[in-house]
Design an enzyme around this catalytic site. Structure first.
Site, mmCIF file in Angstrom:
data_model
loop_
_atom_site.group_PDB
_atom_site.id
_atom_site.type_symbol
_atom_site.label_atom_id
_atom_site.label_comp_id
_atom_site.label_asym_id
_atom_site.label_seq_id
_atom_site.Cartn_x
_atom_site.Cartn_y
_atom_site.Cartn_z
ATOM 1 N N PHE A 74 0.841 -1.192 0.000
ATOM 2 C CA PHE A 74 0.000 0.000 0.000
ATOM 3 C C PHE A 74 0.884 1.252 0.000
ATOM 4 O O PHE A 74 1.922 1.278 0.672
ATOM 5 C CB PHE A 74 -0.919 -0.009 1.223
ATOM 6 N N ASP A 116 1.457 -4.962 8.296
ATOM 7 C CA ASP A 116 0.268 -4.130 8.119
ATOM 8 C C ASP A 116 -0.929 -5.077 8.013
ATOM 9 O O ASP A 116 -1.026 -5.865 7.057
ATOM 10 C CB ASP A 116 0.404 -3.278 6.854
ATOM 11 N N TYR A 147 -11.492 0.765 10.330
ATOM 12 C CA TYR A 147 -12.695 1.223 9.623
ATOM 13 C C TYR A 147 -13.104 0.320 8.472
ATOM 14 O O TYR A 147 -14.082 0.594 7.791
ATOM 15 C CB TYR A 147 -12.522 2.664 9.117
ATOM 16 N N LYS A 148 -12.379 -0.771 8.262
ATOM 17 C CA LYS A 148 -12.761 -1.708 7.213
ATOM 18 C C LYS A 148 -13.667 -2.786 7.825
ATOM 19 O O LYS A 148 -14.823 -2.541 8.118
ATOM 20 C CB LYS A 148 -11.513 -2.303 6.556
ATOM 21 N N ARG A 150 -12.145 -4.299 -6.985
ATOM 22 C CA ARG A 150 -12.033 -5.202 -5.839
ATOM 23 C C ARG A 150 -13.427 -5.487 -5.294
ATOM 24 O O ARG A 150 -14.199 -4.555 -5.027
ATOM 25 C CB ARG A 150 -11.168 -4.587 -4.743
#
Length: 409
Positions: free
Chosen positions: A130, A207, A232-233, A381
């Protein structure tokens, strides 16, 4: 075959032991989404979250005012960290804190790690991680006069142990990878990579942003040194919810994070000269904890604990497997390529589909109530969140995508 695929979705939903938990999520009046497939970017809110936020504002904030800090707010970063560690991270108490953003915590842990390995000049990372992870390490390397060793990873797969073994040596201070690759969903062999790095005396930082709450994680068992991730995912903490950091107990007296604030002091309210780090993971804190932003985590960790991460992972495997079946049957004939692992043991919680021209379909998908995630240059995705997504919802979303593709010239 279409009827068979729909019947399979219905059968999977009927057999789903977590199906009843979908009713816990907040669905507003006039909700226009028929298929939300972006749980790997932003999770949906719970009804309990709305109730907790309202209660917090009216009772704790308005009612207790500054007294709330002595009522318990001061301990939330560690209390929620311990809960998160137990429910989702495989981490014993005293090693996880909730604070800051993922970027800030990546910087803290990375800087602390390279400083704890003086004389070593190398940081190992991969080219397809990322952007934040790469940017933070680029900055630290420039700041500390270190070199970056880049491992070229295939965007359709991810980092592999043999690639790490080829470059890690006695000059390596830190290796940093994602447990689940953000682009492809590749699930790394974390334990083996930790073993390889430790044999060379290097520290590891993981991560977990695309795995926590969807994939079972065992940080203590795997021998991880450091980890970060967002909430928050799949943890449904809300936009900009605070992140978390893991610091293995054996390293807590050795690593010293660089952003020395009052909240990470051994006695925050003494306000004395010089910074004396607190004991344990609390030393990772810097400024005042984002208490209001932590409120949703209480509800979401309750839900995850009720469901059990093993059951969540089992459903995630079935959901992504069903995405693959729909992609093979419906989308492959229309030029769509699957660029995620077929092997469930190496696949995280999302599936990436690739086809030139996908970007032109995004507005039409949204107009039809279908919300996936798009990643340039040509990837969609599909991230079904196990606690809030049904198999029928996946069927609806990909059927709309198929219909739009069929209309393209």
């Amino acid at each position: 075959m279409t009827d068979d695929l729909l019947k399979r979705a219905e059968a999977l939903d009927a057999a789903d032991p977590l199906a009843h938990l979908r009713e816990r999520f907040l669905t507003p009046d006039g909700f226009d989404v028929v298929s939300y497939l972006d749980g790997n970017s932003l999770g949906r809110p719970l009804q309990a979250t709305a109730q907790l936020l309202d209660s917090f504002v009216r009772e704790q904030w308005a009612g207790r005012l500054i007294r709330g800090w002595t009522d318990g707010w001061m301990e939330w970063p560690l209390q929620l960290g311990d809960r998160l560690g137990a429910v989702a991270l495989g981490a014993a108490a005293g090693q996880v804190v909730v604070a800051d953003s993922t970027t800030v915590l990546l910087y803290k842990l990375s800087r602390a790690a390279v400083d704890a390995r003086p004389g070593r000049r190398k940081i190992v990372l991969d080219t397809d991680n990322f952007p934040t992870d790469r940017y933070v390490l680029e900055g630290i390397a420039a700041e500390r006069g270190l070199s970056l060793t880049w491992i070229e990873t295939d965007p359709a797969t991810g980092i592999r142990p043999e690639q790490v073994a080829e470059v890690v040596d006695e000059d390596t201070a830190l290796v940093l990878f994602s447990h689940v690759a953000y682009r492809s969903g590749w699930l790394a062999d974390t334990a083996e990579i930790n073993r390889i790095a430790h044999a060379a005396g290097a520290l590891t930082l993981w991560d977990l942003s695309h795995s926590v709450g969807s994939v079972d994680v065992h940080l203590d068992e795997w021998g991880a040194d450091l980890a970060v991730g967002c909430t928050y995912k799949y943890l449904n903490g809300g936009p900009g919810a605070p992140a978390f950091a893991y610091l293995r107990r054996e390293l807590q007296g050795e690593l010293r994070q660089p952003i020395q604030g009052w909240m990470g002091h051994r006695a925050s309210f003494e306000m004395g000269p010089g910074h004396e780090p607190a004991e344990g993971a609390r030393a990772l804190l810097s400024g005042t904890p984002p208490i209001l932003a932590m409120v949703p985590l209480h509800a979401n960790l309750d839900l995850l604990a009720e469901a059990g991460i093993e059951a969540v992972r089992a459903k995630s495997v079935l959901l992504t497997g069903y995405v693959l079946d729909l992609a093979d049957e419906w989308l492959a004939p229309l030029g769509v390529e699957v660029v995620s692992p077929r092997d469930a043991a190496r696949r995280g919680g999302h599936v990436t589909l690739r086809r030139p021209g996908f970007e032109q379909l995004l507005e039409s998908l949204w107009d039809n109530g279908v919300i996936p995630d798009y990643r340039r240059p040509d990837g969609i995705r599909v991230g079904p969140a196990p606690l809030s997504t049904s198999f029928a919802e996946v069927h609806r979303g990909l059927s709309v995508l198929r219909a739009l593709l069929e209309k393209q010239p």
